[in-house]
Every structure is written in C-alpha cells, then in structure tokens.
Motif scaffolding. Structure first.
Motif, PDB file in Angstrom:
ATOM      1  N   GLN A   1       0.835  -1.205   0.000  1.00  0.00           N
ATOM      2  CA  GLN A   1       0.000   0.000   0.000  1.00  0.00           C
ATOM      3  C   GLN A   1       0.866   1.250   0.000  1.00  0.00           C
ATOM      4  O   GLN A   1       0.561   2.222  -0.686  1.00  0.00           O
ATOM      5  CB  GLN A   1      -0.959   0.011   1.202  1.00  0.00           C
ATOM      6  CG  GLN A   1      -1.973   1.136   1.118  1.00  0.00           C
ATOM      7  CD  GLN A   1      -2.781   1.116  -0.178  1.00  0.00           C
ATOM      8  OE1 GLN A   1      -3.287   0.087  -0.579  1.00  0.00           O
ATOM      9  NE2 GLN A   1      -2.882   2.250  -0.849  1.00  0.00           N
ATOM     10  N   HIS A   2       1.970   1.213   0.733  1.00  0.00           N
ATOM     11  CA  HIS A   2       2.883   2.358   0.756  1.00  0.00           C
ATOM     12  C   HIS A   2       3.461   2.607  -0.649  1.00  0.00           C
ATOM     13  O   HIS A   2       3.536   3.741  -1.110  1.00  0.00           O
ATOM     14  CB  HIS A   2       4.002   2.120   1.771  1.00  0.00           C
ATOM     15  CG  HIS A   2       5.010   3.218   1.826  1.00  0.00           C
ATOM     16  ND1 HIS A   2       4.707   4.462   2.330  1.00  0.00           N
ATOM     17  CD2 HIS A   2       6.301   3.272   1.408  1.00  0.00           C
ATOM     18  CE1 HIS A   2       5.781   5.233   2.229  1.00  0.00           C
ATOM     19  NE2 HIS A   2       6.759   4.537   1.680  1.00  0.00           N
ATOM     20  N   ILE A   3       3.837   1.537  -1.330  1.00  0.00           N
ATOM     21  CA  ILE A   3       4.378   1.666  -2.693  1.00  0.00           C
ATOM     22  C   ILE A   3       3.307   2.193  -3.636  1.00  0.00           C
ATOM     23  O   ILE A   3       3.558   3.077  -4.455  1.00  0.00           O
ATOM     24  CB  ILE A   3       4.956   0.335  -3.186  1.00  0.00           C
ATOM     25  CG1 ILE A   3       6.244   0.041  -2.411  1.00  0.00           C
ATOM     26  CG2 ILE A   3       5.206   0.351  -4.683  1.00  0.00           C
ATOM     27  CD1 ILE A   3       6.853  -1.294  -2.692  1.00  0.00           C
ATOM     28  N   ARG A   4       2.083   1.663  -3.531  1.00  0.00           N
ATOM     29  CA  ARG A   4       0.984   2.140  -4.386  1.00  0.00           C
ATOM     30  C   ARG A   4       0.744   3.637  -4.168  1.00  0.00           C
ATOM     31  O   ARG A   4       0.524   4.377  -5.125  1.00  0.00           O
ATOM     32  CB  ARG A   4      -0.291   1.345  -4.113  1.00  0.00           C
ATOM     33  CG  ARG A   4      -0.290  -0.012  -4.736  1.00  0.00           C
ATOM     34  CD  ARG A   4      -1.600  -0.760  -4.448  1.00  0.00           C
ATOM     35  NE  ARG A   4      -1.758  -1.898  -5.310  1.00  0.00           N
ATOM     36  CZ  ARG A   4      -1.083  -3.018  -5.215  1.00  0.00           C
ATOM     37  NH1 ARG A   4      -0.172  -3.161  -4.283  1.00  0.00           N
ATOM     38  NH2 ARG A   4      -1.294  -4.010  -6.056  1.00  0.00           N
ATOM     39  N   ASP A   5       0.792   4.069  -2.920  1.00  0.00           N
ATOM     40  CA  ASP A   5       0.598   5.490  -2.612  1.00  0.00           C
ATOM     41  C   ASP A   5       1.724   6.341  -3.205  1.00  0.00           C
ATOM     42  O   ASP A   5       1.465   7.422  -3.753  1.00  0.00           O
ATOM     43  CB  ASP A   5       0.526   5.707  -1.094  1.00  0.00           C
ATOM     44  CG  ASP A   5      -0.721   5.098  -0.471  1.00  0.00           C
ATOM     45  OD1 ASP A   5      -1.679   4.775  -1.219  1.00  0.00           O
ATOM     46  OD2 ASP A   5      -0.732   4.936   0.771  1.00  0.00           O
ATOM     47  N   ARG A   6       2.950   5.853  -3.108  1.00  0.00           N
ATOM     48  CA  ARG A   6       4.087   6.610  -3.660  1.00  0.00           C
ATOM     49  C   ARG A   6       4.012   6.683  -5.185  1.00  0.00           C
ATOM     50  O   ARG A   6       4.316   7.711  -5.788  1.00  0.00           O
ATOM     51  CB  ARG A   6       5.406   5.985  -3.206  1.00  0.00           C
ATOM     52  CG  ARG A   6       5.658   6.225  -1.718  1.00  0.00           C
ATOM     53  CD  ARG A   6       6.966   5.666  -1.245  1.00  0.00           C
ATOM     54  NE  ARG A   6       8.083   6.302  -1.935  1.00  0.00           N
ATOM     55  CZ  ARG A   6       9.300   5.792  -1.993  1.00  0.00           C
ATOM     56  NH1 ARG A   6       9.562   4.640  -1.407  1.00  0.00           N
ATOM     57  NH2 ARG A   6      10.268   6.419  -2.630  1.00  0.00           N
ATOM     58  N   VAL A   7       3.627   5.570  -5.824  1.00  0.00           N
ATOM     59  CA  VAL A   7       3.483   5.557  -7.286  1.00  0.00           C
ATOM     60  C   VAL A   7       2.380   6.516  -7.699  1.00  0.00           C
ATOM     61  O   VAL A   7       2.537   7.291  -8.650  1.00  0.00           O
ATOM     62  CB  VAL A   7       3.205   4.129  -7.809  1.00  0.00           C
ATOM     63  CG1 VAL A   7       2.767   4.158  -9.266  1.00  0.00           C
ATOM     64  CG2 VAL A   7       4.441   3.252  -7.636  1.00  0.00           C
ATOM     65  N   THR A   8       1.251   6.499  -6.986  1.00  0.00           N
ATOM     66  CA  THR A   8       0.140   7.398  -7.312  1.00  0.00           C
ATOM     67  C   THR A   8       0.571   8.849  -7.157  1.00  0.00           C
ATOM     68  O   THR A   8       0.240   9.698  -8.003  1.00  0.00           O
ATOM     69  CB  THR A   8      -1.087   7.082  -6.434  1.00  0.00           C
ATOM     70  OG1 THR A   8      -1.456   5.706  -6.653  1.00  0.00           O
ATOM     71  CG2 THR A   8      -2.259   7.987  -6.771  1.00  0.00           C
ATOM     72  N   SER A   9       1.336   9.150  -6.140  1.00  0.00           N
ATOM     73  CA  SER A   9       1.855  10.508  -5.950  1.00  0.00           C
ATOM     74  C   SER A   9       2.799  10.902  -7.092  1.00  0.00           C
ATOM     75  O   SER A   9       2.717  12.019  -7.618  1.00  0.00           O
ATOM     76  CB  SER A   9       2.582  10.599  -4.601  1.00  0.00           C
ATOM     77  OG  SER A   9       3.145  11.873  -4.427  1.00  0.00           O
TER      78      SER A   9
END
Length: 170
Positions: free
Chosen positions: A146-154
């Motif tokens: 989830q942390h990676i998904r959030d960083r990619v989305t950002s």
C-alpha cells in the motif's frame, strides 16, 4: 482510451516489431491494439480485420498490422514520433493510475519499461522509474504494497502536474 493514446501505442508497437523476436509484441497484443483503436474511433480499412481476428487467425496479425500502419500513414516511423508516442503513453498511464483505473504497481512498470527506459530516463519520469526498479529488487522482506501504491500514485500526479505546467506555458 482516446485516439491520440491509441495511435501512440500503435507507434510504440511498430517500433518494437523491429526488435529481436523475443522482444516483439505478440500477435494477441496487435489484435488488442486493433480493438483499442476501433474503440477510439480510429478509421482504417484493415483495422476491423485486425481487431476481428479469432485466436486461430492470429498469425495474420502482423501482416494486417503493417497494412494498418500504411493506411494510417504512420510510416516511416521517426524517432521524434516515437518519443512523442512514449510521452503520450506515459502521461496516459499516469492518468489511469491517478483515476484508479490502473494498478499503480503495474502502471509504474509500464511507464518504466515502455517510456522512461526508452526515453533515457527523463527527470519527469525518474521518480516512478526508481519505484518500479525497486519493485524488481530481491528483498529480504516484502515491501509494504500500500505504501508503494501510494508513492506511485503521488509520482503519477507529479507527472500529470508537470504535463499541465508545460502545456500551460506553451
């Protein structure tokens, strides 16, 4: 998918046809490109034939794809056309990530492999390329998805913001 993105993906596939056999797009992918182009209201006489191929007819895909390239006047493929196509695809994938229509991990890998790597890692795509590279590294502990998904989305939002700023300044 709009017509500009569909044409961009067709251009990228056309460039990849010149690669080594194991790197070329599959016949199934070419048929899917044909279908995507039809859905984007692109018109070419051979396009419905390409998009309508049944699985047993896939060996005809390359020949029909070549006809579509000619009919859309996409040949010869220049390096400038290809670079623009890769930028367009990267921006579209970023938009799909932000709109939650494309898994961020998959989208990061697409942007990294199909755009950033081929464009020699431009600054605007570097953050998402770094994240995608990090996904492929062997780790002792699995990353927090989830942390990676959030960083990619950002990072995808940043790509879109950069695009808007560049288009506004032009």
């Amino acid at each position: 998918m709009d017509a500009v993105v569909a044409i961009s993906q067709i251009r990228m596939a056309a460039a990849n046809l010149a690669m080594e056999p194991w790197q070329r797009p599959s016949d199934a992918y070419l048929v899917q490109l044909g279908l995507d182009a039809l859905m984007a209201d692109i018109e070419a006489p051979s396009l419905p034939l390409l998009a309508g191929l049944a699985r047993g007819e896939y060996p005809q895909a390359r020949e029909l794809f070549d006809l579509v390239l000619e009919e859309l006047d996409l040949l010869p493929l220049t390096s400038e056309d290809l670079a623009k196509a890769r930028w367009t695809a990267a921006q579209w994938w970023a938009g799909q990530i932000v709109a939650c229509r494309l898994d961020p991990v998959h989208g990061a890998k697409l942007i990294y492999e199909e755009a950033a790597a081929e464009l020699d890692y431009p600054d605007a795509l570097q953050p998402i390329a770094d994240l995608a590279r990090g996904l492929d590294l062997p780790n002792d502990q699995p990353p927090d998805q989830q942390h990676i998904r959030d960083r990619v989305t950002s990072a995808a939002r940043d790509i879109l913001a950069t695009e808007r700023t560049q288009n506004h300044c032009l």
